[in-house]
Design an enzyme around this catalytic site. Structure first.
Site, mmCIF file in Angstrom:
data_model
loop_
_atom_site.group_PDB
_atom_site.id
_atom_site.type_symbol
_atom_site.label_atom_id
_atom_site.label_comp_id
_atom_site.label_asym_id
_atom_site.label_seq_id
_atom_site.Cartn_x
_atom_site.Cartn_y
_atom_site.Cartn_z
ATOM 1 N N GLY A 14 32.843 13.947 10.135
ATOM 2 C CA GLY A 14 34.045 14.747 10.407
ATOM 3 C C GLY A 14 33.758 15.945 11.285
ATOM 4 O O GLY A 14 34.238 17.054 11.030
ATOM 5 N N ALA A 15 32.983 15.715 12.366
ATOM 6 C CA ALA A 15 32.548 16.846 13.210
ATOM 7 C C ALA A 15 33.374 16.988 14.483
ATOM 8 O O ALA A 15 32.996 17.745 15.371
ATOM 9 C CB ALA A 15 31.070 16.676 13.554
ATOM 10 N N ASN A 16 34.504 16.273 14.561
ATOM 11 C CA ASN A 16 35.323 16.360 15.780
ATOM 12 C C ASN A 16 36.258 17.560 15.772
ATOM 13 O O ASN A 16 36.896 17.868 16.789
ATOM 14 C CB ASN A 16 36.139 15.077 15.982
ATOM 15 N N THR A 17 36.360 18.234 14.632
ATOM 16 C CA THR A 17 37.284 19.373 14.522
ATOM 17 C C THR A 17 36.845 20.270 13.364
ATOM 18 O O THR A 17 35.941 19.918 12.612
ATOM 19 C CB THR A 17 38.734 18.866 14.315
ATOM 20 N N GLY A 18 37.499 21.417 13.242
ATOM 21 C CA GLY A 18 37.362 22.262 12.054
ATOM 22 C C GLY A 18 35.945 22.717 11.749
ATOM 23 O O GLY A 18 35.144 23.009 12.643
ATOM 24 N N ILE A 19 35.649 22.756 10.459
ATOM 25 C CA ILE A 19 34.365 23.274 9.975
ATOM 26 C C ILE A 19 33.215 22.391 10.467
ATOM 27 O O ILE A 19 32.143 22.896 10.838
ATOM 28 C CB ILE A 19 34.374 23.320 8.424
ATOM 29 N N GLY A 20 33.440 21.079 10.507
ATOM 30 C CA GLY A 20 32.387 20.153 10.945
ATOM 31 C C GLY A 20 32.016 20.379 12.406
ATOM 32 O O GLY A 20 30.832 20.366 12.769
ATOM 33 N N SER A 140 34.641 22.010 -2.613
ATOM 34 C CA SER A 140 35.681 23.036 -2.528
ATOM 35 C C SER A 140 35.799 23.730 -3.867
ATOM 36 O O SER A 140 35.510 23.151 -4.924
ATOM 37 C CB SER A 140 37.021 22.389 -2.189
ATOM 38 N N TYR A 167 42.786 15.532 -4.838
ATOM 39 C CA TYR A 167 41.831 16.288 -4.011
ATOM 40 C C TYR A 167 40.830 17.009 -4.927
ATOM 41 O O TYR A 167 39.610 16.984 -4.677
ATOM 42 C CB TYR A 167 42.584 17.292 -3.131
#
Ligand SMILES: NC(=O)c1ccc[n+]([C@@H]2O[C@H](COP(=O)([O-])OP(=O)(O)OC[C@H]3O[C@@H](n4cnc5c(N)ncnc54)[C@H](OP(=O)(O)O)[C@@H]3O)[C@@H](O)[C@H]2O)c1
Length: 282
Positions: A14-20, A140, A167
Site C-alpha cells: 500500500g505504498a502508492n499513497t498516504g502513510i505507505g 491502529s 476495522y
C-alpha cells in the site's frame, strides 16, 4: 538524509499513497531499495517515477491483498528473485468499506489481516535469509475498540453498516499477529513490531463527505509525520531487542488486554493457516 540503508531491500504494501508512500520516500532517500507492493500499477507508477527522479531505487510489485491468488503470485515473484528481504512493512489497509474478498472473507479482515498473513508467511524464507530482518505491521489505536474475534463472522460479508467494528477487529488481528510472529520467527532472527501511525490526513478518510473531510484533516498529522513510527520500527537500533511490541508516536505502548492474550494470538494464527493453507516452514 544518511545513506545508512544502502544495500537493504524493503518491501512495503500500500505504498502508492498516504502513510505507505511517505514511508517509501523516507526509506528510499536513506538508500534502501524499495519494492512498492500495490494493487494498481497506474496509481503506483508516478510514485516510482518520482522516487527514481530523486535518485531512489524503487520497483513495482502487483499485490491485491483481497485475493489470496494475487498474494501468492506476488510472493512467488519475490521468491523467484531470491533476494533476502531486510524489512517487510505491512502497511496497506482499508476502513469503512463493506463486502467480501475474492475468497469470501469479510472484506476488512481479509484485506488488512489475512492477505498480510499469507504474504508474510510465504516471504519468511527471504526474511530469515537477511540478518536481523524486521516485520512491521501497521495497526491502529482502533484495536482497543475490538470486543473479541468472532471467527465464524469472518467467513461472511461485513455485517455492520459502518464496517468500523470490523476495522477494529482487523487492527486487533495485526497486533496479535505481531506477537505470534515474534514467538515463531524471533528465535530465527526476524523481529516483529506493531504500531499506530497517529491520526493522519491520508486518503483513509475518503468515505467522509468533502466539506467535513477537509475540516477534520486540518487537525491531523501529515503523511510524513504518520510514517515516523513505521520508519522507527523498521530501522531504529533502539527497538532491536523489543520483539513483538506495540508502538505509538515512536514509543512503546501497552496494547489492549485482548491484544496481549497469547491464546487468542495462537487461535488467530491457526485459523489463518487453515484459511490460507499456508504456514511457516522449518
Ligand atoms: N490515516 C490514519 O489516521 C490511520 C490511523 C490508524 C491506522 N492507519 C493505518 O495506516 C495504514 C495506511 O493507511 P493510510 O492512512 O495511508 O490510508 P490510505 O491513504 O487509504 O492508503 C491505504 C493503502 O492501502 C492500499 N490497499 C487497500 N486495499 C488494498 C488491497 N486489497 N490490496 C493492496 N493494497 C490495498 C491502498 O491502495 P489503493 O490506493 O489502490 O486503494 C493504499 O495504498 C493502514 O493500515 C491504516 O489502517 C491509518
Amino acid at each position: 538524509m544518511p545513506n545508512d540503508l544502502a544495500g537493504k531491500l524493503l518491501v512495503i504494501t500500500g505504498a502508492n499513497t498516504g502513510i505507505g508512500q511517505a514511508t517509501a520516500e523516507i526509506l528510499a532517500a536513506r538508500g534502501a531499495r524499495v519494492v512498492l507492493a500495490c494493487r494498481s500499477e497506474d496509481k503506483t507508477r508516478p510514485v516510482i517515477d518520482n522516487l527514481r527522479a530523486r535518485g531512489g531505487d524503487a520497483e513495482f510489485l502487483s499485490l491485491d491483498l483481497a485475493s489470496l491468488a494475487s498474494v501468492r503470485s506476488a510472493a512467488e515473484a519475490l521468491l523467484a528473485a531470491g533476494r533476502p528481504i531486510d524489512v517487510l512493512i505491512n502497511n496497506a489497509g482499508l476502513a469503512g468499506l463493506r463486502g467480501v474478498t475474492k475468497d469470501g472473507f469479510e472484506l476488512t479482515f481479509g484485506t488488512n489481516h489475512l492477505g498480510h498473513f499469507l504474504f508474510t508467511v510465504l516471504l519468511a524464507p527471504l526474511l530469515c535469509a537477511a540478518p536481523g530482518a524486521r516485520i512491521v505491521n501497521v495497526s491502529s489505536t482502533s484495536h482497543y475498540q475490538a470486543k473479541g474475534i468472532d471467527f465464524d463472522a469472518l467467513r461472511a460479508p461485513t455485517p455492520s453498516v459502518t464496517a468500523l467494528p470490523e476495522y477494529a477487529v482487523s487492527k486487533l488481528a495485526n497486533v496479535l499477529f505481531t506477537a505470534e510472529l515474534a514467538r515463531r520467527l524471533g528465535p530465527r532472527g526476524v523481529h516483529s513490531y506493531a504500531l499506530h501511525p497517529g491520526v493522519v490526513a491520508s486518503d483513509a478518510w475518503r468515505q467522509i463527505p468533502w466539506p467535513f473531510r477537509s475540516i477534520i484533516k486540518l487537525f491531523m498529522i501529515t503523511n510524513e509525520q504518520g510514517a515516523a513510527t513505521s520508519v522507527h520500527c523498521a530501522t531504529s537500533p533502539e527497538v532491536k531487542d523489543h520483539d513483538g511490541r506495540y508502538y505509538d508516536d515512536c514509543r512503546e505502548k501497552k496494547p489492549s488486554r485482548l491484544a496481549r492474550d497469547p491464546d487468542l494470538a495462537r487461535a488467530l494464527w491457526e485459523k489463518s493457516v487453515e484459511w490460507t493453507g499456508s504456514d511457516l516452514g522449518d
